[in-house]
Design an enzyme around this catalytic site. Structure first.
Site: not given
Lengths: 249, 641
Positions: B486-487
């Protein structure tokens, strides 16, 4: 009503205690220290009394090394109004502590002294009782519930047989037990505000007390390690073991 | 959890109930586990296995020189004792209100019941304690009710929460990130309406970016915003992977949502940022009627389960109203402001899970008696603890290197965030900005990959027990598996580093970071001559490789030069790791404070040597491979599969 709360700096309850190799005590160098958990409960109770409008001022007192100032700061961050630090050795005995507290009580004139029932380092469970005796005050110990009345308080105590409720007249010394309340966390804004609150520093001599040692520690050792259990084949073997190995029957 | 009586003779260790309490029978879960013991307080678990407070103090005082940061006018009037007290509160709340339900929030994953998301109640209690203590507003301006604390201190406090329960920590962290966005780019009215309530924990926040067909590729976002007469926008579209998208913990949820205003250009230059509350605010700013934000479903994850992850529909009934933040079509650049902080947070979070696994497996390795030293032929000889075996120490060292290395690097990045924003001189602000540009993708990706490897080592040390759900290490690994994803997936970070950052402002960012390395090198020359030479050579080599790859980009285009981006960031990360350890070793060899005992010092210095002996050479090898790589040779071609 002014409330006095003595707070002690002890090895943090999370730290696994280690005995010094020379058996003179437990290791405190490089060990995390914090406020005695029972004292935290006492501070919380005082703050609640203030929030309820019963208490007008809360004074936190600590007797110990210079670093005990941090313990007072914690009390201030929880809601105490000012602090008094009596700089002394870390291992002053309960009677000397009670005498110093008496001198402070006479000077400050609180109507209530709220103490933890004991400190988790030496487990003495004496200071509150001694202070009450020295002052000639009533005492209520092991409190799990406190209800303020006019000029007195109803205190529910945790005793061996269950719960006992007594009424004590003020001024009094009250020692608190685990279930009285759940102490609040020192919030960040209150931590920042706490440092603006005053802390007076004094010495035992200022209070006219000589903290002489009356007890001699012979040695400190770790509790014996728990031994693993064993299965027995028969009742006869069990009885034999109880009789000859454990020597309990 | 390990609450059953075991047949085996050893005593199990786990993160929740360390040794002394293992022997105490525990009530079934859901009951207050208050043991009747003198030292038990508030039903807390005894635990000293979160991050070592001495390590944090060491980072602040010796590695980061926090005293010099406190000279910034922004932090006037603060003192070091304040920070200690704040970190103490963080550790206490992390232990009592986050760690206490780590296993439970994994076992009882979020459920949809009668249209509502149901979470274990301990999550809300933890989040409330976090907000009540004032952590969400700690870094904000005093005018906004904040304390103006350095981000460095706030990040150090957050490390405890990440190590204790990263899934519960995600709720306040998301809210903080959303609030930061509003503070940086919102209008005065928006700040007044939302900020205070988000800081207090009354409102929660989310990031609504991804859509089912557009994850890493945000330029393909389809959610639309149609201007309404009153200046607001009608939002319509579906969002995917929205963490904290719906729950009942606060009175409102504020979605920071990316959408395309009708008629806006295609691609990332047509994206705008909107505030879309779950409930519209009434005239007093209180949550009023529903805003046509609907939960379409929950995603069921491998780990990080306490954080509810949602599929959301906005404007199914044409009744979803959003407020534009800042100017139209600037949404992604605003979002990147937040995302850079979030990426530092992801790297830190991964490292703190490595920390948790390290402390867990270290305690086990000390306790568990297993086997005898090689060469010991006598079967009657007593067994030795696991830590007595060389290979177990190798696995502990891998973990220590990653865990403490990430803590050091993450806090250093936080210090640069403070410098970028609050340093009195413009040149210092700019330099901090440039260094962050380089290190952020490395911290996010290389360190989150390394943290997973560290967690694997933790499981390996526990052997078969590590593979069971009776011990925390398998959950720590599963939770951590999200961080490379993620990110911005790790491959995107690699592209970002090689494709943008190293060439930024004619290489100024790379140069600024190189200057940091030189500073450490000059401090290390006397006491660490071997490391001094090794790191200096590796950095020179990497700089040459960077030139080669940039030249290849000029000659052959982006696709050819960026193909081996992952191998490049692997080499880069290894060098950053070596550097951050040399920096720590130098600090440890000088430091004279009370909390730095002999073991602590030795731990820092020997781990530094371990990293230089076994890890840094991998960077040199990767450099050699990258230098000799011909065009199109990096990885097999598409038609080779």
């Amino acid at each position: 009503m002014k409330v006095l709360v003595p707070v002690k700096r002890v090895v943090d309850y999370n730290v696994k205690i280690r005995v010094k190799p020379d058996q003179t005590g437990v290791e405190t160098a490089n060990v995390k220290m914090s406020m005695n958990p029972f004292d935290e409960i006492a501070v919380e109770q005082a703050v609640r009394l203030k929030e309820a409008g019963t208490a007008t001022e809360i004074v936190a007192v600590s007797i110990g090394p210079t670093q005990s100032q941090e313990t007072i700061r914690t009390a201030l961050a929880m809601g105490a109004d000012r602090g008094i630090l009596v700089e002394a050795d870390a291992d002053v005995e309960p009677l000397a502590i009670a005498k110093m507290l008496k001198a402070i009580v006479e000077k400050e004139g609180p109507e209530l002294v709220l103490l933890g029932k004991q400190a988790i380092d030496d487990d003495s469970n004496q200071t509150g009782q001694m202070l009450a005796a020295l002052m000639g005050w009533p005492q209520a110990t092991f409190a799990s519930k406190v209800e303020m009345k006019d000029g007195s308080m109803d205190v529910t105590r945790e005793v061996d047989g269950g719960l006992e409720t007594i009424n004590v007249k003020l001024p009094a010394a009250l020692t608190v037990d685990l279930r009285l309340n759940e102490p609040r966390y020192a919030s960040l804004p209150n931590i920042m505000k706490a440092k603006k609150k005053p802390i007076d520093t004094m010495s035992p001599a200022d209070l006219g007390v000589e903290p002489a040692k009356r007890l001699e520690v012979l040695k400190v050792v770790e509790p014996e390690k728990r031994q693993g259990g064993a299965k027995v084949e028969s009742v006869a073997e069990l009885v034999d073991k109880l009789k000859n190995e454990a020597k309990v029957i | 959890m390990a609450n059953r009586v075991r047949a085996s003779t050893f005593r199990p260790v786990n993160i929740f109930y360390p040794l002394p309490l293992q022997l105490v029978p525990r009530p079934p879960s859901g009951h207050d586990p208050l043991p009747i013991g003198m030292t038990a307080k508030r039903g807390k678990q005894m635990n000293d296995r979160l991050i070592d407070p001495a390590d944090i103090a060491f980072q602040l005082d010796e590695v980061l020189d926090i005293d010099s940061l406190m000279l910034f006018p922004r932090f006037a009037g603060q003192d070091r004792a304040d920070y200690d007290a704040i970190l103490g509160t963080a550790r206490t709340i992390a232990t009592e209100k986050f760690l206490n339900h780590y296993a439970k929030s994994d076992r009882e994953e979020p459920q949809l019941r009668d249209g509502s998301v149901v979470l274990p109640p301990e999550i809300a209690e933890g989040v409330k304690a976090f907000h009540d203590a004032g952590f969400a507003g700690a870094h904000h301006d005093e005018e906004l009710g904040g304390l103006q604390l350095p981000w460095t201190v706030v990040q150090a406090a957050f490390a405890y929460f990440q190590a204790a329960n990263i899934a519960t920590a995600a709720y306040p962290f998301l809210t903080i990130a959303a609030a930061n966005l509003i503070e940086a780019h919102g209008s005065k009215a928006q700040k007044e309406r939302y900020l205070g309530r988000m800081i207090s924990g009354d409102f929660f926040g989310t990031m609504a970016l991804s859509e089912p067909h557009a994850g890493s590729s945000l330029s393909d976002i389809r959610t639309t915003a149609r201007p309404r007469e009153d200046g607001t926008y009608a939002i319509k579209g579906g969002k995917m992977w929205t963490s904290g998208g719906e729950h009942e913990m606060g009175r409102n949820i504020v979605h920071m949502l990316l959408a395309r205003i009708e008629g806006a250009p295609a691609g990332i230059k047509g994206l705008s940022l909107f505030i879309v509350p779950r409930y519209r605010l009434d005239a007093d700013g209180n949550p009023g009627e529903p805003n046509d934000v609907a939960l379409a479903g929950l995603n069921h994850k491998m780990g990080y389960r306490g954080t509810v992850n949602t599929v959301m529909n906005f404007g199914d009934n044409d009744g979803c109203i959003g407020e534009l933040v800042g100017e139209p079509n600037k949404g992604l650049s605003y979002m990147f402001h937040m995302m850079n902080e979030a990426r530092i947070g992801v790297g830190m979070g991964a490292g703190m899970l490595a920390y948790a696994g390290y402390r867990e497996s270290l305690a086990y390795a000390r306790e568990r008696q297993q086997g005898r030293p090689p060469g010991e032929k006598d079967p009657a000889a007593p067994q030795i603890p696991l830590i007595g075996h060389a290979d177990v120490r190798r696995m502990l060292a891998i973990q220590k290197a990653v865990a403490e290395g990430t803590l050091a690097l993450g806090l250093l990045c936080a210090r640069w965030v403070d410098e970028r924003q609050w340093a009195p001189e413009k040149s210092a602000r700019n330099e901090a900005h440039l260094k962050l540009e380089i290190v952020t993708p490395v911290l996010k990706s290389w360190f989150s990959d390394a943290a997973l490897r560290a967690n694997e080592a933790a499981i390996q040390i526990l052997g078969g027990y590590g593979y069971t759900r009776d011990f925390a290490v398998e959950q720590i690994y599963r939770d951590n598996r999200l961080n490379p994803i993620h990110e911005g997936a790790n491959a995107i970070q690699a592209l970002d580093l090689l494709g943008r950052k190293v060439a930024l402002q004619d290489g100024a960012a790379l140069k600024a970071f190189g200057w940091e390395i030189s500073k450490t090198l000059s401090e290390s020359r006397k006491d660490f001559p071997d490391e001094y030479h090794a790191l200096g050579q590796a950095w020179t080599r990497l700089s040459a490789v960077t030139e080669t790859l940039l030249q290849r980009q000029a000659d052959h285009g982006a696709a050819a030069s960026l193909a081996p981006a992952q191998s490049y960031i692997d080499a880069f990360g290894n060098i950053v790791m070596a550097w951050i350890w040399l920096k720590q070793a130098v600090a440890a060899s000088k430091a004279g404070r009370a909390y730095i005992g002999e073991t602590f010092r030795k731990g820092k210095i020997e781990t530094c040597r371990f990293v230089f002996r076994w890890e840094l050479p991998k960077a040199v090898l990767a450099c050699a491979q990258l230098e000799t790589l011909g065009d199109g040779e990096a990885y097999p071609a598409e038609d080779a599969f």
